[in-house]
Design an enzyme around this catalytic site. Structure first.
Site, PDB file in Angstrom:
ATOM      1  CE  LYS A  53      -3.827  -2.370   2.214  1.00 22.70           C
ATOM      2  NZ  LYS A  53      -4.470  -2.807   3.444  1.00 22.70           N
ATOM      3  CD  GLN A  97      -3.434  -4.385   6.573  1.00 23.02           C
ATOM      4  OE1 GLN A  97      -3.353  -3.374   5.877  1.00 23.02           O
ATOM      5  NE2 GLN A  97      -4.001  -5.494   6.133  1.00 23.02           N
ATOM      6  CG  ASP A 120     -10.105  -0.308   4.853  1.00 25.52           C
ATOM      7  OD1 ASP A 120      -9.818  -0.546   3.658  1.00 25.52           O
ATOM      8  OD2 ASP A 120      -9.422  -0.711   5.815  1.00 25.52           O
TER       9      ASP A 120
END
Ligand code: NAP
Length: 283
Positions: A53, A97, A120
């Site tokens: 990422k 994460q 997200d």
């Protein structure tokens, strides 16, 4: 033989669109959009995802930063990190994460993220916005699937779509997005009866189950579009999807491979969500 949907090529197109959007953002606002990734603990797979990422963000000009916390971090410390990022004006996107180590409760931590920075799309405010047709941030993997469907030219209005898997991350938001495009959607899961026959009715079949080779030719209507979200390891440790590619590609109209299908789209839409969040925060 099905058309193979090239996720790598489509993701490259999305990333170059994002890079152009980032250039315009920098011109207008004098800084790059900022993406902060919080990584707690030392899970090997998570470390690799986070590195990917970081690299992808740098490639499109997004200012990516990783906040590494120990596996022993307390929930209070983790929440304090999230709140600092919420308050930091240079941070447009925050991603925690998963999975979190130990007893840390992911729902508490995710709910603490400012919804406007929730790249997200997991915050209840964004989930509610998605289901009620309001603007908000939408989870990256389902967004990637929708873009792949768009690339096939498949018409979704009135089409029958079956989504296999009802997770908050993939299945449910996928169903909401298909519904918003006027598909008739069925969400199937581990308790669904007569799964192959149900799936055989689908013009669009999305597999997001996490069981390698679950979807065989008997699940697929001839000519259907099949999107394979699964990321599993076979007995030899090789990456594979939820779909038996060899048998299904012989009858589907279009199909995504694994690897090289949905996977690259997820990161591309994380970058897109970061740019969108940055633009929305600047009004
Ligand atoms: P998850 O949270 O484990 O959900 C799996 C879903 O599949 C559940 O709803 C479960 O039903 C259902 N299911 C399990 N076994 C089934 C069966 N035999 N028949 C029908 N349904 C069944 O998984 P997830 O996070 O959604 O991820 C799904 C897959 O996508 C995984 O392989 C994951 O690695 C992959 N993934 C890939 C990406 C990407 O970027 N390519 C991103 C996210 C996830 P119940 O609800 O009844 O238990």
């Amino acid at each position: 033989m099905a058309t193979i949907i090239d996720g790598k090529a489509v993701a490259a197109k999305v990333r170059s669109e994002v890079a152009e959007g980032v250039r315009q953002f920098v011109q207008r606002h004098g800084r790059a959009p900022g993406l902060s990734v919080v990584l707690a603990g030392d899970d090997q797979a998570s470390a690799v995802y986070v590195r990917n990422k970081e690299k992808a963000a740098a490639e499109v000009g997004i200012n990516g930063r990783v906040h590494r916390l120990s596996a022993q971090v307390s929930e209070a410390e983790l929440l304090a990190t999230v709140r600092n990022l919420n308050a930091d004006d240079a941070v447009d996107g925050i991603l925690v994460q998963l999975p979190l180590p130990g007893d840390l409760r992911s729902e508490v931590v995710l709910d603490a993220i400012d919804p406007r920075k929730d790249v997200d799309g997991f915050h209840p405010e964004n989930v509610g916005a998605l289901w009620t047709g309001k603007p908000g941030l939408v989870p990256c993997t389902p967004r990637g699937c929708m873009r792949l469907l768009a690339e096939t030219g498949a018409s979704l209005a009135g089409a029958r779509a079956v989504v296999l898997g009802r997770s908050n991350i993939v299945g449910k938001p996928m169903a909401a997005l298909l519904l918003a495009q006027h598909a008739t959607v069925t969400l199937a899961h581990s308790r669904t009866r007569e799964l192959p026959a149900l799936c055989r009715e689908a013009d669009v079949l999305i597999a997001a189950v996490g069981r390698s080779q679950l979807v065989t030719a008997e699940f697929v209507k001839p000519g259907a579009v099949v999107i394979d979200v699964g990321m599993n390891r076979d007995d030899a440790g090789k990456l594979c999807g939820d779909v038996d590619f060899a048998s299904v590609s012989a009858i589907a109209g279009a199909i995504t491979p694994v690897p090289g299908g949905v996977g690259p789209m997820t990161i591309a839409f994380l970058l897109e969500n970061t740019l969108s969040a940055a633009n929305a925060r600047k009004g």
